[in-house]
Design a protein around this motif. Sequence first.
Motif, PDB file in Angstrom:
ATOM      1  N   TYR A 286     -10.572   0.562  10.910  1.00 21.76           N
ATOM      2  CA  TYR A 286      -9.692   0.281   9.871  1.00 21.76           C
ATOM      3  C   TYR A 286     -10.116  -1.435   9.810  1.00 21.76           C
ATOM      4  O   TYR A 286      -9.203  -2.019  10.738  1.00 21.76           O
ATOM      5  CB  TYR A 286      -8.430   0.477   9.410  1.00 21.76           C
TER       6      TYR A 286
ATOM      7  N   HIS B 247      -4.732   6.915   7.737  1.00 21.89           N
ATOM      8  CA  HIS B 247      -5.950   6.557   8.083  1.00 21.89           C
ATOM      9  C   HIS B 247      -6.465   6.493   9.669  1.00 21.89           C
ATOM     10  O   HIS B 247      -6.839   6.529  10.085  1.00 21.89           O
ATOM     11  CB  HIS B 247      -5.913   4.484   7.611  1.00 21.89           C
TER      12      HIS B 247
ATOM     13  N   ASN C 154     -12.328   2.568   7.553  1.00 24.03           N
ATOM     14  CA  ASN C 154     -11.756   2.190   6.095  1.00 24.03           C
ATOM     15  C   ASN C 154     -11.722   0.993   5.649  1.00 24.03           C
ATOM     16  O   ASN C 154     -11.374  -0.384   6.497  1.00 24.03           O
ATOM     17  CB  ASN C 154     -10.223   2.707   5.885  1.00 24.03           C
ATOM     18  N   GLU C 155     -12.631   0.824   4.344  1.00 22.56           N
ATOM     19  CA  GLU C 155     -12.205  -1.032   4.279  1.00 22.56           C
ATOM     20  C   GLU C 155     -12.683  -1.408   5.499  1.00 22.56           C
ATOM     21  O   GLU C 155     -12.017  -2.567   5.573  1.00 22.56           O
ATOM     22  CB  GLU C 155     -11.211  -1.218   3.868  1.00 22.56           C
TER      23      GLU C 155
ATOM     24  N   LYS D  57       3.601   2.196  -3.367  1.00 25.29           N
ATOM     25  CA  LYS D  57       2.351   2.857  -4.415  1.00 25.29           C
ATOM     26  C   LYS D  57       2.508   4.076  -4.357  1.00 25.29           C
ATOM     27  O   LYS D  57       1.479   5.161  -5.034  1.00 25.29           O
ATOM     28  CB  LYS D  57       1.037   2.803  -4.123  1.00 25.29           C
TER      29      LYS D  57
ATOM     30  N   GLU E 123      -9.086   5.463  -3.218  1.00 25.43           N
ATOM     31  CA  GLU E 123      -8.084   4.933  -3.178  1.00 25.43           C
ATOM     32  C   GLU E 123      -8.057   4.357  -4.544  1.00 25.43           C
ATOM     33  O   GLU E 123      -9.424   3.446  -4.138  1.00 25.43           O
ATOM     34  CB  GLU E 123      -7.484   3.619  -2.353  1.00 25.43           C
TER      35      GLU E 123
ATOM     36  N   TYR F 179      -4.179  -5.278  -8.121  1.00 34.02           N
ATOM     37  CA  TYR F 179      -4.876  -6.122  -6.652  1.00 34.02           C
ATOM     38  C   TYR F 179      -6.515  -7.205  -7.513  1.00 34.02           C
ATOM     39  O   TYR F 179      -5.761  -8.082  -7.522  1.00 34.02           O
ATOM     40  CB  TYR F 179      -5.434  -6.112  -5.690  1.00 34.02           C
TER      41      TYR F 179
ATOM     42  N   ASP G   2      -1.822  -2.740   6.959  1.00 27.44           N
ATOM     43  CA  ASP G   2      -0.848  -1.544   6.097  1.00 27.44           C
ATOM     44  C   ASP G   2      -0.027  -0.235   6.181  1.00 27.44           C
ATOM     45  O   ASP G   2       0.388  -0.034   5.358  1.00 27.44           O
ATOM     46  CB  ASP G   2      -1.468  -1.548   5.325  1.00 27.44           C
TER      47      ASP G   2
ATOM     48  N   ARG H 196       4.714  -5.950   3.576  1.00 21.48           N
ATOM     49  CA  ARG H 196       5.562  -4.910   2.488  1.00 21.48           C
ATOM     50  C   ARG H 196       6.545  -5.719   2.426  1.00 21.48           C
ATOM     51  O   ARG H 196       7.860  -5.001   2.618  1.00 21.48           O
ATOM     52  CB  ARG H 196       5.788  -4.039   1.636  1.00 21.48           C
TER      53      ARG H 196
ATOM     54  N   ASN I 289       5.395   0.332   1.337  1.00 21.56           N
ATOM     55  CA  ASN I 289       4.692  -0.217   0.362  1.00 21.56           C
ATOM     56  C   ASN I 289       4.767   0.791  -0.977  1.00 21.56           C
ATOM     57  O   ASN I 289       5.277   2.005  -0.505  1.00 21.56           O
ATOM     58  CB  ASN I 289       3.304   0.444   1.028  1.00 21.56           C
TER      59      ASN I 289
HETATM   60  C1  GCU Z   1      -5.882  -0.523   0.785  1.00 24.58           C
HETATM   61  C2  GCU Z   1      -5.737   0.222   2.154  1.00 24.58           C
HETATM   62  C3  GCU Z   1      -3.868   0.975   2.157  1.00 24.58           C
HETATM   63  C4  GCU Z   1      -3.622  -0.199   1.706  1.00 24.58           C
HETATM   64  C5  GCU Z   1      -3.780   0.208   0.339  1.00 24.58           C
HETATM   65  C6  GCU Z   1      -1.965  -1.308  -0.383  1.00 24.58           C
HETATM   66  O1  GCU Z   1      -6.377  -0.613   0.425  1.00 24.58           O
HETATM   67  O2  GCU Z   1      -6.509   0.655   2.723  1.00 24.58           O
HETATM   68  O3  GCU Z   1      -3.992   1.239   3.972  1.00 24.58           O
HETATM   69  O4  GCU Z   1      -2.437   0.662   1.761  1.00 24.58           O
HETATM   70  O5  GCU Z   1      -4.496  -0.959   0.338  1.00 24.58           O
HETATM   71  O6  GCU Z   1      -2.833  -2.012  -0.548  1.00 24.58           O
HETATM   72  O7  GCU Z   1      -1.294  -0.875  -0.854  1.00 24.58           O
END
Ligand code: GCU
Length: 638
Positions: free
Chosen positions: A413, A388, A451-452, A609, A542, A518, A220, A597, A607
């Motif tokens: 990742y 990451h 990560n995840e 966020k 996160e 989510y 991502d 995105r 993204n």
């Molecule tokens: C995940 C991920 C991120 C990603 C984020 C998102 O958890 O680790 O790399 O950008 O979610 O969905 O915004």
Amino acid sequence: MLSSGGVHILPLVRAVVKAGTERNQRVPIMNLLRTSLLAVAASAFLCVHGARAQSAPLIANISARQTTNLDGRWQAIVDPYDVGFTDYRAKPLTNGFFRNEKPHSPSDLVEYDFDTSGQLLVPGDWNTQRESLLFYEGSVWYKRSFHYAKSPKTRVFVHFGAANYLANAYLNGEELGQHEGGFTPFNFEITDRLRPQGNFLILRVNNRRAKEFVPTVNTDWWNYGGITRPVTLVEVPETFIQDYFLQFAKGSTRQIAGWLQLNGPQVRQKVTIRIPEAGISRTVETDAKGRAGFSFDANLTLWSPENPKLYGVEIAAETDKISDRIGFRSIQARGTDILLNGKPVFLRGISIHEEAPLRSGRAWTEDDARTLLGWAKELGCNFVRLAHYPHNEAMLRMADQMGLMVWGEVPVYWTIQWENPDALRNARNQLQEMISRDHNRAALIIYSVANETPISDARNHFLRELINEAHSTDPTRLVSAALQADGSVVGNRTTITINDPIAADLDILGNNEYIGWYVRRPDEADGIDWVSKYDKPLIMSEFGGDALFGNHGDANTRWTEEYQEDLYRHQIAMLKRIPFLRGTTPWILMDFRSPRRTLPGIQDYFNRKGLVSQSGEKKKAFFVLQDFYRQLSEAPIP
Ligand code: GCU
């Protein structure tokens, strides 16, 4: 043999082979000829390319050495079909673009020309330099010509801060070696290949994604390609101080423990380590491998976010000397506490991508670091998660100076090929390169190995290898990973249990959750409790939701600042109820480019966020988090 003449012979050879190929049904003798010619070509390739030599051991602290910077405008050829590297049969070329050929006569066939192919800035991702390259994934060839007056009795290396993803380096038409991994430095020795005049350094950089790579095909974040960090010629004495490590011994705030490594013919030397401001001077002797370990008492002002004290350190060998600015602190996990210099601390953090603020593209400058970390400081942070992948060295050194503790991470990742030994070797190498570059940065307190990543035996084995690698290479720091815990619902309350098996091997637990974005509505966080199978500190690595800056509405309307603001309020209330929570790094400081995105008018491949837009505008949630961190700094542990 082939080098000079070969250039003109090879096209001929290829014609014959080609002929052979087309007519091979009819004339077996031709097959024989073809295979022997191929053998010749292969050995020619090996002699030009060698068995894909890897980069030389990393030289530490480049900026403190005698250097020549090669940044600026480089000639560049965009080569989507890699015709500069392999032939139409996908066979490696011996006279590829790395030869920088020019036609010698009007009838000569040379189908490329660096000098008329345009330029790209180095450092810099290619994606944001040309509209046509925004989505480009493939090869780009970079060329930089230079003259170099080398001093006698010295060695010269070419150092790359990073190039994403695969890099093949050549000097004056000869291969130096290759490097895999887009976020760590590499260097090659060029002492015997340098000329006083007319050197040409060529780098093939390819950022195509592949399942077996690290990271793998799906991320991502934008797959920025290119030479993304500085390129430097480094001139050192024949025997030089290649690397050194000076930090407090694990758990100590008095005992400096470390080592140094010489590289060169004169490996047995007396080396003096000085910290003049503290009146410290220790002399050690290197062994037959040029290595010396040391440990000595030191009464120093401890590095902390409140007082990011850095000491001038000088290391003087008989043939070389180097200086650095190093902070000294201890970091430990004890039960569910994180101890900085022996005292419990809460890590008030934020996650950051290496996206350039105010201009987009890969960040790499000191100003980029100062801006991003400046916003983190404004939030009230004492900690940042650099996600990451290893960010540029300027970021780590700026965190040292500004007093921000750092979570560093390798791009293991999502769904890496866990059973693939090459993937493990690659991940291990990226981890080693990150540790080697940053192990003297007091700010760096945590190595994250993943990560995840979906739980499986193969994954657990893979991650355990990395965790052990980090612990054995640098026992003074903590190891973590961003996990994902599952919940179970009882009545109107949900209990989320951290029970990932890999957590048993970690010093600190990281967990990503997107309650309110989510999964579920933001207010449902009020009914969620967290428990952990492990007596270890948790960092909520996160949480968050998207909002387009300036997009306003009620708190139930997604993509609005009000929705994000409300989500943060409910998150913070939930976080305050987690007894073993010792840190938070919400996702994310600033909006960043992502190919996942696509929503027009809202995401447009970003993204959203971020708490700050990519042009530096602060969203409402920024102030909600700022307020939480102000409370925490007044009353450290909730
Ligand atoms: C995940 C991920 C991120 C990603 C984020 C998102 O958890 O680790 O790399 O950008 O979610 O969905 O915004």
